[in-house]
Motif scaffolding. Sequence first.
Motif, mmCIF file in Angstrom:
data_model
loop_
_atom_site.group_PDB
_atom_site.id
_atom_site.type_symbol
_atom_site.label_atom_id
_atom_site.label_comp_id
_atom_site.label_asym_id
_atom_site.label_seq_id
_atom_site.Cartn_x
_atom_site.Cartn_y
_atom_site.Cartn_z
ATOM 1 N N ILE A 1 40.759 -15.961 -7.409
ATOM 2 C CA ILE A 1 41.598 -14.783 -8.279
ATOM 3 C C ILE A 1 41.846 -13.960 -8.339
ATOM 4 O O ILE A 1 43.135 -13.395 -8.212
ATOM 5 N N LEU A 2 41.399 -13.355 -6.605
ATOM 6 C CA LEU A 2 41.910 -12.036 -6.304
ATOM 7 C C LEU A 2 42.952 -12.368 -5.110
ATOM 8 O O LEU A 2 44.177 -11.536 -5.606
ATOM 9 N N LEU A 3 43.446 -13.296 -4.645
ATOM 10 C CA LEU A 3 44.241 -13.690 -3.846
ATOM 11 C C LEU A 3 45.028 -13.742 -4.642
ATOM 12 O O LEU A 3 46.055 -13.362 -3.885
ATOM 13 N N SER A 4 45.177 -14.310 -6.285
ATOM 14 C CA SER A 4 46.386 -15.341 -6.540
ATOM 15 C C SER A 4 46.927 -13.822 -7.303
ATOM 16 O O SER A 4 48.702 -13.992 -7.791
ATOM 17 N N LEU A 5 46.326 -13.074 -7.992
ATOM 18 C CA LEU A 5 46.854 -11.566 -7.939
ATOM 19 C C LEU A 5 47.774 -11.043 -7.565
ATOM 20 O O LEU A 5 48.756 -10.235 -7.466
ATOM 21 N N VAL A 6 47.948 -11.469 -5.913
ATOM 22 C CA VAL A 6 49.102 -10.699 -4.714
ATOM 23 C C VAL A 6 49.958 -12.160 -4.170
ATOM 24 O O VAL A 6 50.567 -11.754 -3.357
ATOM 25 N N GLY A 7 49.711 -12.972 -5.017
ATOM 26 C CA GLY A 7 50.594 -14.495 -5.100
ATOM 27 C C GLY A 7 50.371 -15.477 -3.365
ATOM 28 O O GLY A 7 51.117 -15.737 -3.203
ATOM 29 N N ILE A 8 48.952 -14.833 -2.319
ATOM 30 C CA ILE A 8 48.074 -15.397 -2.047
ATOM 31 C C ILE A 8 47.403 -17.192 -2.248
ATOM 32 O O ILE A 8 46.887 -16.673 -3.238
ATOM 33 N N HIS A 9 47.773 -18.170 -2.231
ATOM 34 C CA HIS A 9 46.987 -19.418 -2.212
ATOM 35 C C HIS A 9 46.962 -19.826 -1.395
ATOM 36 O O HIS A 9 47.373 -20.473 0.042
ATOM 37 N N GLY A 10 44.859 -20.603 -0.893
ATOM 38 C CA GLY A 10 44.549 -21.086 0.065
ATOM 39 C C GLY A 10 45.227 -23.001 0.346
ATOM 40 O O GLY A 10 45.262 -23.158 -1.299
ATOM 41 N N SER A 11 45.140 -23.605 0.862
ATOM 42 C CA SER A 11 45.451 -24.393 0.603
ATOM 43 C C SER A 11 44.763 -25.368 1.581
ATOM 44 O O SER A 11 44.890 -24.836 2.879
ATOM 45 N N GLY A 12 44.392 -27.015 2.232
ATOM 46 C CA GLY A 12 44.194 -27.537 2.614
ATOM 47 C C GLY A 12 42.029 -26.607 2.962
ATOM 48 O O GLY A 12 42.127 -26.181 2.551
ATOM 49 N N PHE A 13 41.400 -28.026 3.430
ATOM 50 C CA PHE A 13 39.881 -27.473 4.500
ATOM 51 C C PHE A 13 39.718 -25.856 4.261
ATOM 52 O O PHE A 13 39.464 -25.556 4.414
ATOM 53 N N ILE A 14 40.963 -25.807 5.405
ATOM 54 C CA ILE A 14 41.004 -24.172 6.358
ATOM 55 C C ILE A 14 41.464 -22.937 5.782
ATOM 56 O O ILE A 14 40.602 -21.402 5.204
ATOM 57 N N GLY A 15 42.171 -23.426 4.646
ATOM 58 C CA GLY A 15 42.260 -22.551 3.862
ATOM 59 C C GLY A 15 41.496 -22.030 2.167
ATOM 60 O O GLY A 15 41.960 -20.370 2.070
ATOM 61 N N ASN A 16 40.686 -22.890 2.507
ATOM 62 C CA ASN A 16 40.036 -23.553 0.974
ATOM 63 C C ASN A 16 38.798 -22.299 1.561
ATOM 64 O O ASN A 16 37.921 -21.866 1.203
ATOM 65 N N VAL A 17 38.547 -22.603 3.183
ATOM 66 C CA VAL A 17 37.357 -21.488 3.014
ATOM 67 C C VAL A 17 37.174 -20.510 3.990
ATOM 68 O O VAL A 17 37.120 -19.389 3.425
ATOM 69 N N ILE A 18 39.008 -20.027 4.053
ATOM 70 C CA ILE A 18 38.951 -18.603 4.376
ATOM 71 C C ILE A 18 39.099 -17.681 2.926
ATOM 72 O O ILE A 18 39.110 -16.558 2.490
#
Length: 79
Positions: free
Chosen positions: A44-61
């Motif tokens: 929720i927080l990162l989508s507000l600034v336009g950042i999205h996690g992708s893949g295993f490492i991105g989701n962990v971060i």
Amino acid sequence: MVSILVSLIVAGIAGWLTCKLMGMDGNIVLNVFLGILGGTVGSILLSLVGIHGSGFIGNVIVAVIGSCVVVWLVNKIKR
């Protein structure tokens, strides 16, 4: 079924990393709970600034960032 298992693994790793970063002692249940909650908050927080996690490492971060925010807020409220 496999996606649920992968999600729990991501949550467990994210919660464990959060506990290490924030200086907490946690068990596997706390780690998974923190990871799940952190993944939601982080998304929720990162989508507000336009950042999205992708893949295993991105989701962990994303989950670690969200979990750290949750732990920080809980510590502020407890004081």
